[in-house]
Design an enzyme around this catalytic site. Structure first.
Site, short mmCIF file in Angstrom:
data_model
loop_
_atom_site.label_atom_id
_atom_site.label_comp_id
_atom_site.label_asym_id
_atom_site.label_seq_id
_atom_site.Cartn_x
_atom_site.Cartn_y
_atom_site.Cartn_z
N HIS A 288 -7.39 10.90 -1.20
CA HIS A 288 -7.49 10.99 -2.66
C HIS A 288 -7.24 12.40 -3.15
CE1 HIS A 288 -9.99 7.18 -3.30
NE2 HIS A 288 -8.78 7.03 -3.73
N ARG A 395 2.45 -1.20 -5.01
CA ARG A 395 1.66 -1.68 -3.88
C ARG A 395 0.26 -1.96 -4.43
NH1 ARG A 395 4.52 2.95 -1.06
NH2 ARG A 395 5.68 2.04 0.67
N ARG A 431 4.11 -6.18 -6.09
CA ARG A 431 4.10 -6.84 -4.78
C ARG A 431 2.73 -7.46 -4.55
NH1 ARG A 431 4.54 -3.21 0.57
NH2 ARG A 431 2.42 -2.66 -0.03
N GLU A 530 11.72 -7.37 5.10
CA GLU A 530 11.25 -6.33 6.00
C GLU A 530 11.02 -6.83 7.42
OE1 GLU A 530 7.59 -4.71 4.43
OE2 GLU A 530 6.91 -6.66 3.71
N ASN A 553 10.71 0.52 5.83
CA ASN A 553 9.61 1.07 6.64
C ASN A 553 9.19 0.07 7.71
OD1 ASN A 553 9.74 3.04 4.72
ND2 ASN A 553 7.87 2.43 3.65
N ASP A 554 8.98 -1.16 7.27
CA ASP A 554 8.61 -2.19 8.24
C ASP A 554 9.81 -2.74 8.97
OD1 ASP A 554 5.81 -2.46 8.38
OD2 ASP A 554 5.79 -3.24 6.34
N ARG A 564 4.93 1.92 13.55
CA ARG A 564 5.19 3.06 12.67
C ARG A 564 4.02 4.03 12.57
NH1 ARG A 564 5.43 -0.17 6.78
NH2 ARG A 564 4.66 1.66 5.73
N CYS A 601 13.47 -0.27 -1.08
CA CYS A 601 12.28 0.47 -1.50
C CYS A 601 11.55 1.15 -0.35
CB CYS A 601 11.32 -0.43 -2.26
SG CYS A 601 10.68 -1.77 -1.26
C1 PEP Z 1 8.35 -1.16 3.59
O1 PEP Z 1 7.84 -1.75 4.55
O2 PEP Z 1 9.46 -0.61 3.64
C2 PEP Z 1 7.65 -1.08 2.31
C3 PEP Z 1 8.27 -0.66 1.24
O3 PEP Z 1 6.36 -1.43 2.26
P1 PEP Z 1 5.12 -0.64 2.92
O4 PEP Z 1 5.59 0.76 3.23
O5 PEP Z 1 4.06 -0.70 1.89
O6 PEP Z 1 4.84 -1.44 4.13
MG MG Z 2 6.17 -3.12 4.33
#
Ligand code: PEP
Ligand code: MG
Length: 689
Positions: A288, A395, A431, A530, A553-554, A564, A601
């Site tokens: 935070h 998110r 989301r 993802e 990311n995923d 990750r 994203c």
């Molecule tokens: C992703 O997985 O790329 C994503 C945007 O979601 P998060 O990073 O919240 O898993």
């Molecule tokens: Mg994700």
């Protein structure tokens, strides 16, 4: 009047930061101007940095010249400092030796200034056994009072919040809630009573227990909420001990704060006219404190581990909020080079800031959409101010993380309707819950899964826990009339799952119809792509979805089988892996064929090198972290996209991440030399194989 004298530096460490600060302090007492000359160069003797730039080790001879009033008295005192070795032998321990530390950069910028070590050693806890009922009752009262006091203190901070961080009032509410949390308050009272121990000891035991519980939680985000628990408990402990914290509000000179940790309450006390930077031992980029301090727009580096031990009050520091580097007592050459870096960074920042509200349009007329990823309602304002054309990924986990139970429809609706209003007429892609199953169990330990990333999380969890899912969908639908929402389901691995989620959404719509409650019937419903199985059948999914957003990311984690969050395999996490690029291409292609919008994203969107590849793969819409938006916009506005696409044909045929990286970097330097020749920002390295 004028006085000139030759002075010799006889102290062992030379005229470094501490000596220079004493000279500057002395100069401030007199109405006269002080200059130093070494060799043929004159410098201003009232500037620490100018004095340091003379580079005077032990044995140097310099000339001091004082012009103005009482020059003799001033010169005598000055000579006294030199002869007295600036108190070095008496103090005997200052360490002007340059040292470098590295932490996590939270808020960008480069600064050079003096350290203010917030001496907030942790409150000492005494361990006392209570003898009788009376003592137990007294301790219980003391604990209750300390908690009430903490609550009042937090409320007071809340009512005095500075403008920049007002959006974060929710964080202070979270702290108030933690005070009375059922894991904290009641167990501490019980311990005082049952174990007959004093309040501080009981609280310490309770917090240790919470630590153990959270250690087992694989979810990084929840795990890091321990920072909040610790900071709240430290406040209660201080109240119990009757100790006042070293207050940030009292700082009245320009300094860089060095602290073990800072609480959100500390952040709201900070006066940015004086505090020019923040360093902490603990903390992560998602704490935070980190999120809030970013709003202050001063360089912040967290997680330095031993900053409070290594840095003494008054040490000269260079803080690079872009890289997380902190240099203690830099030598003059380093100062000069950072002064230069700072100038270049500020020039670069104002250049990118100037264009952030202009459209992201390439020089050859292609329009690209840039939106922001956010996790808190409070970030929406900053997102729009950074030039985002909407929120491309909201998110929604935060409201679920800050409490043990699940938020009710009203709490969710309040949050969602506010964000809809704030961002309208621009869109918000909201989301649905992307959370792990641990949240459902009263004992998180019991619910722990061996492979949480592959476990009952996200849409799988929501399809299992219909009530929780429906409550969120109802809140989203109700809020949809206040703005421009798009709904997105995460972690979809197959068509059946997506259709099932849509069926549940339809049933919630019907129930709203029955209740006569309005909602946006045309809200687009999309998929966060993802999982590799979804990329393989993107053509099938595209027939049923209104849009795709690619979550790299995923996707990278699942495509390359790289956790990750696991630092041991972090070097194998390769966004430029040819397989990843081909998957992205496949999804874009499927979306284009079906005529649905495809955006991206994941973190790749905000990376200056990656965005060039993504643009070459025909992506036209991106959502990224707020901090990346101005630079990415600036790049796009300078880019000849047609030329980029011509130059990038063949990228999908490259065989390794390394080859892709070398290729892109070469092209980037020739297409955008002004951006890529400057080393003021860093792009990530994308793998070595
Ligand atoms: C992703 O997985 O790329 C994503 C945007 O979601 P998060 O990073 O919240 O898993
Ligand atoms: Mg994700």
């Amino acid at each position: 009047m004028e006085e000139i004298r030759s002075l010799k530096v006889i102290n062992q460490f030379g005229m470094h930061a501490r000596a220079a600060s004493q000279i500057v302090g002395l100069a401030g007492k007199y109405k006269a101007k002080l200059f130093f000359k070494k060799d043929t160069r004159w410098v201003d003797g009232s500037s620490i940095l100018s004095i340091l730039s003379l580079a005077c080790p032990k044995g140097s001879e310099i000339e001091a010249r004082i012009v103005g009033k009482d020059v003799k008295g001033f010169m005598d005192e000055l000579e006294g400092l030199f002869k007295g070795k600036f108190g070095e032998t008496a103090v005997g321990h200052y360490r002007p030796k340059k040292r470098i530390m590295k932490g996590f950069p939270v808020s960008p910028g480069i600064i050079i200034g003096k350290a203010h070590n917030l001496n907030r050693s942790k409150t000492q806890i005494f361990h006392t056994k209570l003898i009788n009922r009376k003592e137990v009752d007294t301790e219980i009262d003391r604990f209750r009072q300390a908690v009430d006091m903490a609550k009042e203190q937090i409320q007071k901070f809340k009512s005095n919040m500075p403008e920049q961080v007002k959006g974060y009032a929710l964080v202070l509410d979270t702290h108030s809630m933690i005070l009375h949390d059922s894991l904290l308050f009641d167990p501490t009272l019980k311990r005082i009573k049952n174990e007959k121990i004093n309040a501080g000891w009981a609280l310490e035991k309770t917090v240790n227990k919470i630590h153990q519980l959270f250690k087992k939680v694989e979810d990084d985000y929840i795990g890091r909420r321990m920072d909040d628990v610790d900071s709240v408990c430290e406040r209660v402990l201080r109240n119990l001990a009757g100790v006042q914290a070293d207050s940030l509000a009292e700082i009245k000179e320009e300094v860089i704060i060095v602290a073990h940790s800072l609480s959100p309450c500390d952040i709201v006390e900070i006066n940015v006219s004086y505090v020019i930077g923040i360093l902490t031992d603990v903390g992560s980029q998602t704490s935070h404190m980190a999120i809030m301090s970013e709003a202050l727009e001063i360089p912040v580096v967290v997680g330095l581990e031993s900053a409070t031990d290594m840095i003494l009050d008054g040490d000269l520091l260079i803080v690079d909020g872009n890289t997380g580097e902190v240099i203690i007592n830099p030598d003059p050459d380093t100062i000069v080079s950072y002064e230069d870096r700072k100038k270049r960074y500020n020039r670069y920042k104002s250049a990118i800031d100037r264009v952030r509200h202009l459209p992201a349009e390439t020089v050859d007329g292609y329009k690209i959409k840039i939106k922001a990823n956010i996790e808190l309602l409070a970030e929406a304002k900053a997102a729009i101010e950074s030039g985002a054309e909407g929120i491309g990924l909201y998110r929604t986990e935060y409201l679920y993380m800050i409490r043990r139970d699940f938020p009710d429809e009203k709490a969710l609706f309040d949050d969602y309707s506010q964000i809809a209003r704030m961002v309208a007429p621009n869109p918000v892609t909201i989301r649905t819950l992307d959370i792990a199953s641990g949240k459902m169990e009263s004992d998180m330990e019991a619910a722990r899964e061996a492979n949480p990333a592959l476990g009952l999380r996200s849409i799988r969890f929501c399809l299992n826990e219909r009530k929780v899912f429906k409550t969120q969908l109802r809140a989203i639908l109700r809020a949809s009339v206040y703005g421009n929402f798009r709904l997105m389901f995460p972690m979809i691995s197959g068509l059946g799952q997506f259709l099932e989620a849509k069926r549940i959404l339809k049933s919630v719509m019907r129930s709203l119809d029955r209740d006569g409650i309005k909602y946006d019937r045309d809200m687009p419903i999309g998929i966060l792509i993802e999982i590799p199985s979804a990329t393989s059948i993107a053509d099938i999914l595209a027939k049923h979805a209104d849009f795709f957003s690619i979550g790299t990311n995923d996707l990278i984690q699942y495509a390359l089988a790289i956790d990750r969050d696991n630092e041991h395999v972090a070097h194998l996490y390769e966004p430029f892996h040819p397989a990843v690029l081909r998957m992205i291409h496949q999804v874009v292609d499927a979306g284009n064929k079906e005529g649905i919008e495809v955006s991206l994203c994941g973190e790749m969107a905000g990376d200056p090198l990656s965005i060039l590849i993504l643009l070459s793969l025909e992506l036209k819409e991106f959502s990224m972290n707020i901090g990346s938006i101005p630079l990415i916009k600036k790049m796009i506005r300078m880019l000849p996209l047609g030329e980029l696409r011509d130059g990038f044909t063949g990228i999908l045929q490259l065989s390794t991440s390394k080859k892709v990286e070398d290729f892109v970097l070469r092209k980037a330097k020739s297409l955008l030399p002004d951006i890529f020749d400057e080393d003021v920002f860093r792009y990530r390295s994308h793998g070595t194989t």
